[in-house]
Write a protein that holds these residues in place. Structure first.
Motif, PDB file in Angstrom:
ATOM      1  N   GLN A  20     -18.781   3.708  -7.604  1.00 43.83           N
ATOM      2  CA  GLN A  20     -19.287   2.346  -7.710  1.00 43.83           C
ATOM      3  C   GLN A  20     -20.791   2.341  -7.996  1.00 43.83           C
ATOM      4  OE1 GLN A  20     -17.769   0.890  -3.952  1.00 43.83           O
ATOM      5  NE2 GLN A  20     -16.137  -0.247  -4.969  1.00 43.83           N
ATOM      6  N   ARG A  21     -21.521   3.182  -7.292  1.00 46.96           N
ATOM      7  CA  ARG A  21     -22.963   3.238  -7.522  1.00 46.96           C
ATOM      8  C   ARG A  21     -23.269   3.756  -8.932  1.00 46.96           C
ATOM      9  NH1 ARG A  21     -26.018   2.227  -3.112  1.00 46.96           N
ATOM     10  NH2 ARG A  21     -25.075   2.459  -1.035  1.00 46.96           N
ATOM     11  N   ALA A  22     -22.503   4.733  -9.395  1.00 51.08           N
ATOM     12  CA  ALA A  22     -22.714   5.272 -10.740  1.00 51.08           C
ATOM     13  C   ALA A  22     -22.424   4.218 -11.798  1.00 51.08           C
ATOM     14  CB  ALA A  22     -21.833   6.492 -10.957  1.00 51.08           C
ATOM     15  N   ALA A  23     -21.379   3.432 -11.594  1.00 50.33           N
ATOM     16  CA  ALA A  23     -21.034   2.383 -12.554  1.00 50.33           C
ATOM     17  C   ALA A  23     -22.126   1.334 -12.638  1.00 50.33           C
ATOM     18  CB  ALA A  23     -19.711   1.728 -12.158  1.00 50.33           C
ATOM     19  N   VAL A  24     -22.707   1.006 -11.504  1.00 49.61           N
ATOM     20  CA  VAL A  24     -23.793   0.020 -11.482  1.00 49.61           C
ATOM     21  C   VAL A  24     -25.031   0.561 -12.201  1.00 49.61           C
ATOM     22  CG1 VAL A  24     -25.419  -1.181  -9.980  1.00 49.61           C
ATOM     23  CG2 VAL A  24     -22.964  -1.166  -9.420  1.00 49.61           C
TER      24      VAL A  24
ATOM     25  N   ILE B 183     -13.238  -0.574  -9.891  1.00 52.20           N
ATOM     26  CA  ILE B 183     -13.124   0.787  -9.361  1.00 52.20           C
ATOM     27  C   ILE B 183     -12.269   0.787  -8.096  1.00 52.20           C
ATOM     28  CG2 ILE B 183     -14.439   2.654  -8.267  1.00 52.20           C
ATOM     29  CD1 ILE B 183     -16.684   2.015 -10.287  1.00 52.20           C
ATOM     30  N   TYR B 184     -12.401  -0.245  -7.279  1.00 53.64           N
ATOM     31  CA  TYR B 184     -11.564  -0.341  -6.081  1.00 53.64           C
ATOM     32  C   TYR B 184     -10.094  -0.508  -6.463  1.00 53.64           C
ATOM     33  CZ  TYR B 184     -10.136  -1.589  -1.356  1.00 53.64           C
ATOM     34  OH  TYR B 184      -9.525  -1.601  -0.131  1.00 53.64           O
ATOM     35  N   LEU B 185      -9.834  -1.278  -7.503  1.00 56.55           N
ATOM     36  CA  LEU B 185      -8.462  -1.439  -7.978  1.00 56.55           C
ATOM     37  C   LEU B 185      -7.890  -0.098  -8.436  1.00 56.55           C
ATOM     38  CD1 LEU B 185      -8.766  -4.770 -10.008  1.00 56.55           C
ATOM     39  CD2 LEU B 185      -7.605  -4.441  -7.820  1.00 56.55           C
ATOM     40  N   ASP B 186      -8.725   0.709  -9.066  1.00 57.18           N
ATOM     41  CA  ASP B 186      -8.283   2.052  -9.477  1.00 57.18           C
ATOM     42  C   ASP B 186      -7.844   2.856  -8.257  1.00 57.18           C
ATOM     43  OD1 ASP B 186      -8.855   1.523 -12.124  1.00 57.18           O
ATOM     44  OD2 ASP B 186     -10.839   2.472 -12.071  1.00 57.18           O
ATOM     45  N   LEU B 187      -8.633   2.792  -7.190  1.00 57.39           N
ATOM     46  CA  LEU B 187      -8.305   3.549  -5.981  1.00 57.39           C
ATOM     47  C   LEU B 187      -7.016   3.049  -5.340  1.00 57.39           C
ATOM     48  CD1 LEU B 187     -10.490   4.908  -3.209  1.00 57.39           C
ATOM     49  CD2 LEU B 187      -8.799   3.195  -2.556  1.00 57.39           C
ATOM     50  N   VAL B 188      -6.850   1.724  -5.283  1.00 57.14           N
ATOM     51  CA  VAL B 188      -5.642   1.150  -4.685  1.00 57.14           C
ATOM     52  C   VAL B 188      -4.401   1.623  -5.435  1.00 57.14           C
ATOM     53  CG1 VAL B 188      -4.383  -0.999  -4.291  1.00 57.14           C
ATOM     54  CG2 VAL B 188      -6.807  -0.858  -3.719  1.00 57.14           C
ATOM     55  N   ALA B 189      -4.469   1.602  -6.770  1.00 57.29           N
ATOM     56  CA  ALA B 189      -3.323   2.037  -7.577  1.00 57.29           C
ATOM     57  C   ALA B 189      -3.034   3.516  -7.368  1.00 57.29           C
ATOM     58  CB  ALA B 189      -3.597   1.750  -9.051  1.00 57.29           C
ATOM     59  N   GLU B 190      -4.082   4.309  -7.247  1.00 55.47           N
ATOM     60  CA  GLU B 190      -3.912   5.752  -7.076  1.00 55.47           C
ATOM     61  C   GLU B 190      -3.336   6.101  -5.714  1.00 55.47           C
ATOM     62  OE1 GLU B 190      -6.730   9.768  -6.845  1.00 55.47           O
ATOM     63  OE2 GLU B 190      -7.531   7.908  -7.682  1.00 55.47           O
ATOM     64  N   TRP B 191      -3.723   5.339  -4.674  1.00 55.51           N
ATOM     65  CA  TRP B 191      -3.353   5.708  -3.312  1.00 55.51           C
ATOM     66  C   TRP B 191      -2.131   4.982  -2.767  1.00 55.51           C
ATOM     67  CZ3 TRP B 191      -5.224   8.963   0.573  1.00 55.51           C
ATOM     68  CH2 TRP B 191      -6.207   9.855   0.145  1.00 55.51           C
ATOM     69  N   SER B 192      -1.552   4.082  -3.522  1.00 54.36           N
ATOM     70  CA  SER B 192      -0.321   3.441  -3.032  1.00 54.36           C
ATOM     71  C   SER B 192       0.814   4.448  -3.140  1.00 54.36           C
ATOM     72  CB  SER B 192      -0.003   2.204  -3.878  1.00 54.36           C
ATOM     73  OG  SER B 192      -0.975   1.205  -3.637  1.00 54.36           O
ATOM     74  N   PRO B 193       1.804   4.409  -2.209  1.00 49.93           N
ATOM     75  CA  PRO B 193       1.978   3.443  -1.109  1.00 49.93           C
ATOM     76  C   PRO B 193       1.253   3.806   0.178  1.00 49.93           C
ATOM     77  CG  PRO B 193       3.871   4.869  -1.189  1.00 49.93           C
ATOM     78  CD  PRO B 193       2.966   5.306  -2.330  1.00 49.93           C
TER      79      PRO B 193
ATOM     80  N   PHE C 122     -10.608 -10.835   1.618  1.00 51.50           N
ATOM     81  CA  PHE C 122      -9.860 -11.430   0.504  1.00 51.50           C
ATOM     82  C   PHE C 122      -9.454 -10.358  -0.503  1.00 51.50           C
ATOM     83  CE2 PHE C 122      -9.909 -12.675  -3.929  1.00 51.50           C
ATOM     84  CZ  PHE C 122      -8.942 -13.676  -3.956  1.00 51.50           C
ATOM     85  N   LEU C 123     -10.370  -9.470  -0.827  1.00 55.41           N
ATOM     86  CA  LEU C 123     -10.093  -8.434  -1.813  1.00 55.41           C
ATOM     87  C   LEU C 123      -8.947  -7.539  -1.349  1.00 55.41           C
ATOM     88  CD1 LEU C 123     -10.833  -7.111  -4.482  1.00 55.41           C
ATOM     89  CD2 LEU C 123     -12.609  -5.806  -3.285  1.00 55.41           C
ATOM     90  N   ASP C 124      -8.949  -7.150  -0.078  1.00 58.50           N
ATOM     91  CA  ASP C 124      -7.862  -6.318   0.440  1.00 58.50           C
ATOM     92  C   ASP C 124      -6.528  -7.067   0.407  1.00 58.50           C
ATOM     93  OD1 ASP C 124      -9.090  -3.913   0.833  1.00 58.50           O
ATOM     94  OD2 ASP C 124      -9.498  -4.217   2.959  1.00 58.50           O
ATOM     95  N   ALA C 125      -6.557  -8.353   0.767  1.00 58.01           N
ATOM     96  CA  ALA C 125      -5.318  -9.133   0.760  1.00 58.01           C
ATOM     97  C   ALA C 125      -4.774  -9.280  -0.657  1.00 58.01           C
ATOM     98  CB  ALA C 125      -5.569 -10.506   1.380  1.00 58.01           C
ATOM     99  N   ALA C 126      -5.663  -9.518  -1.616  1.00 57.33           N
ATOM    100  CA  ALA C 126      -5.237  -9.637  -3.015  1.00 57.33           C
ATOM    101  C   ALA C 126      -4.679  -8.308  -3.518  1.00 57.33           C
ATOM    102  CB  ALA C 126      -6.409 -10.088  -3.877  1.00 57.33           C
ATOM    103  N   CYS C 127      -5.319  -7.211  -3.130  1.00 54.13           N
ATOM    104  CA  CYS C 127      -4.849  -5.886  -3.544  1.00 54.13           C
ATOM    105  C   CYS C 127      -3.510  -5.546  -2.908  1.00 54.13           C
ATOM    106  CB  CYS C 127      -5.895  -4.828  -3.189  1.00 54.13           C
ATOM    107  SG  CYS C 127      -7.342  -4.849  -4.263  1.00 54.13           S
TER     108      CYS C 127
ATOM    109  N   ARG D 126       3.529  -5.608  -6.054  1.00 56.02           N
ATOM    110  CA  ARG D 126       4.094  -5.887  -7.380  1.00 56.02           C
ATOM    111  C   ARG D 126       3.964  -4.696  -8.326  1.00 56.02           C
ATOM    112  NH1 ARG D 126       1.552 -12.027  -7.930  1.00 56.02           N
ATOM    113  NH2 ARG D 126       2.906 -12.963  -6.334  1.00 56.02           N
ATOM    114  N   ASN D 127       3.612  -3.547  -7.736  1.00 53.29           N
ATOM    115  CA  ASN D 127       3.512  -2.294  -8.498  1.00 53.29           C
ATOM    116  C   ASN D 127       2.367  -2.301  -9.504  1.00 53.29           C
ATOM    117  OD1 ASN D 127       4.373   0.357  -8.933  1.00 53.29           O
ATOM    118  ND2 ASN D 127       5.710  -0.233 -10.625  1.00 53.29           N
ATOM    119  N   HIS D 128       1.253  -2.914  -9.129  1.00 56.94           N
ATOM    120  CA  HIS D 128      -0.003  -2.844  -9.870  1.00 56.94           C
ATOM    121  C   HIS D 128       0.101  -3.234 -11.353  1.00 56.94           C
ATOM    122  CE1 HIS D 128       0.463   0.569  -6.978  1.00 56.94           C
ATOM    123  NE2 HIS D 128      -0.511  -0.093  -6.392  1.00 56.94           N
ATOM    124  N   PRO D 129       0.612  -4.413 -11.685  1.00 51.92           N
ATOM    125  CA  PRO D 129       0.666  -4.792 -13.103  1.00 51.92           C
ATOM    126  C   PRO D 129      -0.733  -4.830 -13.721  1.00 51.92           C
ATOM    127  CG  PRO D 129       1.142  -6.678 -11.674  1.00 51.92           C
ATOM    128  CD  PRO D 129       1.138  -5.466 -10.802  1.00 51.92           C
TER     129      PRO D 129
END
Length: 206
Positions: A79-83, A100-110, A163-168, A174-177
């Motif tokens: 995240q810091r590098a992207a900024v 970047i957080y969405l990337d991590l959520v998709a990678e680490w599910s379930p 909110f971000l965690d709940a949305a994720c 829904r399998n990360h569409p």
């Protein structure tokens, strides 16, 4: 009669062997709930012995905490590098951290999804590390948005993170569409902007 069904173990230096065990554990914990992961399986995947896993990580709890710590470090560093790489606006920078957080959520599910639903199912040290990470992430947002030291902002920032965690969580169910990534990002930004406005700091996310 000696067993012949075991895969021969490759001789590696201690640092490389530890990294291999950590990699195998990361794969295991990202695809299964904590309770279902066994040290024996992680050791087998890494081509190591159970004794060596216990020697390096003091058991399953220590192994899991090391995986979480490595993941958190990678998340914050990314995240810091992207900024730093983006000369855009504050809104662009926060959006980059969300993606970047969405990337991590998709990678680490379930694994991520299970722990969000059952936070008591992990070692105490890992839970403490997650809480520390939320504080670190809150500090990152303050830095990105140049926010003053105002107690009212804590409600806005931590409310946004919840909110971000709940949305994720909904997204993971829904399998990360892929087509939902940008709507989630935009809604997260809108949520943070509204919370900051209510806290007396309008117009921050421009």
């Amino acid at each position: 009669m000696p067993r012949t069904d075991r895969r021969p173990r490759q001789r590696l230096d201690a640092e490389t062997r530890r990294a291999e065990i950590l990699r195998a554990a990361g794969e295991a914990f990202s695809t299964q709930p904590y309770a279902q992961v066994s040290v024996a399986r992680v050791a087998e995947t890494a081509g190591a012995s159970e004794a060596l896993v216990h020697r390096y990580f003091a058991g399953k709890g220590g192994l899991y905490t090391a995986v979480v710590e490595a993941g958190v470090r990678r998340l914050i560093d990314s995240q810091r590098a992207a900024v730093r790489a983006d000369p855009g606006t504050a809104r662009d920078h926060v959006a980059a951290t969300v993606r970047i957080y969405l990337d991590l959520v998709a990678e680490w599910s379930p694994g991520w999804l299970h722990l969000l639903r059952s936070p008591g199912g992990e070692p105490v040290a890992a839970t403490a590390l997650r809480r520390e990470t939320r504080d670190t992430y809150a500090t990152l947002l303050r830095e990105l948005l140049l926010l003053p030291d105002d107690p009212r902002l804590d409600y806005a920032i931590y409310g946004y993170l919840s909110f971000l965690d709940a949305a994720c969580e909904c997204w993971a169910e829904r399998n990360h569409p892929a087509e939902d990534r940008e709507p989630i990002t935009e809604q997260a930004l809108a949520t943070l902007s509204a919370a900051l406005t209510a806290a007396g700091h309008p117009g921050v996310l421009r």
